[in-house]
Design a protein around this motif. Structure first.
Motif, PDB file in Angstrom:
ATOM      1  N   PRO A   1     -10.707   2.102  -1.713  1.00 33.35           N
ATOM      2  CA  PRO A   1      -9.484   1.281  -1.620  1.00 33.35           C
ATOM      3  C   PRO A   1      -8.329   1.800  -2.474  1.00 33.35           C
ATOM      4  O   PRO A   1      -7.179   1.434  -2.230  1.00 33.35           O
ATOM      5  CB  PRO A   1      -9.946  -0.100  -2.117  1.00 33.35           C
ATOM      6  N   ASP A   2      -8.634   2.662  -3.456  1.00 31.99           N
ATOM      7  CA  ASP A   2      -7.575   3.185  -4.321  1.00 31.99           C
ATOM      8  C   ASP A   2      -6.919   4.439  -3.759  1.00 31.99           C
ATOM      9  O   ASP A   2      -6.027   4.999  -4.376  1.00 31.99           O
ATOM     10  CB  ASP A   2      -8.149   3.527  -5.711  1.00 31.99           C
TER      11      ASP A   2
ATOM     12  N   GLU B   1      -7.870  -8.019  -1.278  1.00 30.73           N
ATOM     13  CA  GLU B   1      -7.785  -7.184  -2.487  1.00 30.73           C
ATOM     14  C   GLU B   1      -7.601  -5.706  -2.123  1.00 30.73           C
ATOM     15  O   GLU B   1      -7.017  -4.936  -2.880  1.00 30.73           O
ATOM     16  CB  GLU B   1      -9.016  -7.411  -3.388  1.00 30.73           C
ATOM     17  N   VAL B   2      -8.066  -5.309  -0.955  1.00 29.11           N
ATOM     18  CA  VAL B   2      -7.865  -3.928  -0.488  1.00 29.11           C
ATOM     19  C   VAL B   2      -6.422  -3.763  -0.005  1.00 29.11           C
ATOM     20  O   VAL B   2      -5.743  -2.788  -0.330  1.00 29.11           O
ATOM     21  CB  VAL B   2      -8.867  -3.585   0.642  1.00 29.11           C
TER      22      VAL B   2
ATOM     23  N   GLU C   1      -3.766  -5.347  -0.909  1.00 29.21           N
ATOM     24  CA  GLU C   1      -2.825  -5.353  -2.024  1.00 29.21           C
ATOM     25  C   GLU C   1      -2.725  -3.951  -2.630  1.00 29.21           C
ATOM     26  O   GLU C   1      -1.654  -3.491  -3.001  1.00 29.21           O
ATOM     27  CB  GLU C   1      -3.301  -6.376  -3.058  1.00 29.21           C
ATOM     28  N   LYS C   2      -3.852  -3.245  -2.679  1.00 27.27           N
ATOM     29  CA  LYS C   2      -3.844  -1.877  -3.205  1.00 27.27           C
ATOM     30  C   LYS C   2      -3.146  -0.918  -2.250  1.00 27.27           C
ATOM     31  O   LYS C   2      -2.322  -0.105  -2.655  1.00 27.27           O
ATOM     32  CB  LYS C   2      -5.284  -1.404  -3.442  1.00 27.27           C
TER      33      LYS C   2
ATOM     34  N   TYR D   1       0.684  -1.734  -1.875  1.00 28.74           N
ATOM     35  CA  TYR D   1       1.579  -1.787  -3.031  1.00 28.74           C
ATOM     36  C   TYR D   1       1.040  -1.087  -4.277  1.00 28.74           C
ATOM     37  O   TYR D   1       1.644  -0.148  -4.783  1.00 28.74           O
ATOM     38  CB  TYR D   1       1.860  -3.264  -3.349  1.00 28.74           C
ATOM     39  N   GLU D   2      -0.111  -1.551  -4.734  1.00 29.33           N
ATOM     40  CA  GLU D   2      -0.544  -1.183  -6.076  1.00 29.33           C
ATOM     41  C   GLU D   2      -0.833   0.326  -6.229  1.00 29.33           C
ATOM     42  O   GLU D   2      -0.519   0.914  -7.266  1.00 29.33           O
ATOM     43  CB  GLU D   2      -1.771  -2.026  -6.470  1.00 29.33           C
ATOM     44  N   ASN D   3      -1.409   0.943  -5.232  1.00 28.36           N
ATOM     45  CA  ASN D   3      -1.755   2.369  -5.366  1.00 28.36           C
ATOM     46  C   ASN D   3      -0.509   3.229  -5.558  1.00 28.36           C
ATOM     47  O   ASN D   3      -0.490   4.138  -6.392  1.00 28.36           O
ATOM     48  CB  ASN D   3      -2.552   2.854  -4.143  1.00 28.36           C
TER      49      ASN D   3
ATOM     50  N   ARG E   1       1.178   2.493  -9.004  1.00 28.16           N
ATOM     51  CA  ARG E   1       0.491   3.159 -10.105  1.00 28.16           C
ATOM     52  C   ARG E   1       0.744   4.675 -10.077  1.00 28.16           C
ATOM     53  O   ARG E   1       1.057   5.295 -11.082  1.00 28.16           O
ATOM     54  CB  ARG E   1      -1.016   2.876 -10.008  1.00 28.16           C
TER      55      ARG E   1
ATOM     56  N   ARG F   1       6.735  -3.420 -12.091  1.00 26.68           N
ATOM     57  CA  ARG F   1       6.402  -4.446 -11.109  1.00 26.68           C
ATOM     58  C   ARG F   1       7.625  -5.211 -10.681  1.00 26.68           C
ATOM     59  O   ARG F   1       8.568  -5.329 -11.413  1.00 26.68           O
ATOM     60  CB  ARG F   1       5.382  -5.421 -11.706  1.00 26.68           C
TER      61      ARG F   1
END
Ligand SMILES: [Zn+2]
Length: 346
Positions: A262-263, A328-329, A331-332, A335-337, A340, A346
């Motif tokens: 997922p990352d 949760e996948v 969101e990564k 956006y989140e991947n 980061r 944020r």
């Protein structure tokens, strides 16, 4: 009525109501890591003046695309465009845009310095990513991902603080049966990856993004092997028609691959601003991308797809089969991947 008014537009051949978004599940922000927001010109940008201030140059299409992006929750878009477009776009759109500099030569016999000067220009303009476009149709122009001048460009970019390289290798399987059938000239599809693996080995301290589902949504096992062997290799989801067709066709394997890594996946559209496009063109791509990743929607793709060959009596467009990734996948990936990776606030 004339034929022109009865032929459905390429962005909506099934007459879909794009305002129907009840199946969307995700409510947070998204980052589009792969797009081409450019200053547009009335002529083909490939032939027109390579400048953000040429005759008829306009940011109206960028305005339209980014307002549609906002409607779909996209807060930042990474654009590949001409260097001259960057100051113009940045002045108008500020933090809504980041930039990716595509390092290429127009002709095989151009001196390597042409590529290094382009890199310097992009670095001065503050790009955060560089791109090596290496599709099979670029081979004649020497656009190999591991050409010596690209190895040197990656070294120079790294020395200047760039940590991320996006690569386009390969193309749809369908093209290797048609456009690229001459394997002596274009190479086979597996052969496209030799140069990429060499770069991954040469630059383990940089992060490499494989554009368009790594160029191989048709072979989830191959993507899995790359992800397993190269921890610094990530994959973007861009090229909507291609992904709608092939991700849907391999939805179980790709869903489980993304959930296992997922990352390592990043949301991207590959939308391109072009003179004369209507708002709904942009809507169609974002709608299909979000529908594909976050929903369980099943139906015919609304977008015309010349690479899809329907069987006898079958509809003209491929099936779109949503993956319904877990929250949760999503969101990564959305956006989140990317946040980061590119060290964004944020
Ligand atoms: Zn692209």
């Amino acid at each position: 009525m004339t034929a022109a008014t009865t032929t459905p537009p390429e962005h909506n051949v099934t007459g879909l109501d794009y305002s129907d978004r009840n199946h969307f599940r995700y409510t947070g922000p998204l980052i589009d890591v792969h797009a081409h927001v450019m200053v547009t010109r009335p002529s083909d940008p490939k032939n027109g003046p390579p400048s953000g201030t040429g005759p008829g140059a306009s940011i109206d299409q960028a305005e339209t695309m980014l307002s549609v992006a906002e409607e779909f929750g996209i807060t930042r878009t990474y654009s590949m465009c001409y260097p001259d477009d960057i100051p113009v776009l940045r002045e108008r759109f500020g933090a809504r845009l980041g930039f990716n500099g595509s390092i290429a030569k127009k002709k095989a016999d151009e001196p390597d310095d042409v590529a290094y000067q382009l890199l310097d220009r992009f670095l001065e303009l503050g790009v955060e990513i560089i791109k090596f476009w290496s599709a099979p149709r670029g081979r004649e122009r020497g656009l190999f991902v591991d050409a010596p001048w690209r190895i040197e460009a990656a070294r120079r970019a790294r020395a200047a603080g760039i940590r991320v390289v996006m690569v386009h290798v390969a193309d749809p399987d369908a093209w290797f049966r048609t456009t690229y059938a001459d394997a002596a000239k274009f190479g086979t599809k597996p052969e496209q990856y030799a140069g990429l693996e060499r770069m991954l080995e040469l630059f383990p301290d940089m992060t490499w993004i494989g554009a368009h589902m790594g160029g191989d949504p048709e072979h989830p096992d191959h993507l899995e092997s790359l992800l397993e062997r190269y921890p610094h290799y990530l994959i973007d989801t861009s090229a909507t028609k291609w992904q709608v067709r092939e991700v849907s066709a391999h939805h179980q394997a790709l869903r489980s691959l993304i959930c296992r890594f997922p990352d390592r996946f990043l949301f991207g559209s590959d939308l391109v601003t072009r003179h004369g496009l209507v708002r709904e063109h942009y809507v169609s791509r974002y709608w299909c991308q979000r529908t594909l990743w976050e929903s369980s929607w099943e139906g015919r793709s609304p977008i015309a797809d010349a690479d899809y060959t329907p069987g006898p009596g079958e509809p003209a467009t491929p099936l779109l089969h949503g993956l319904e990734l877990p929250p949760e996948v999503l969101e990564k990936v959305y956006y989140e991947n990317t946040r980061r990776l590119l060290r964004l606030g944020r």
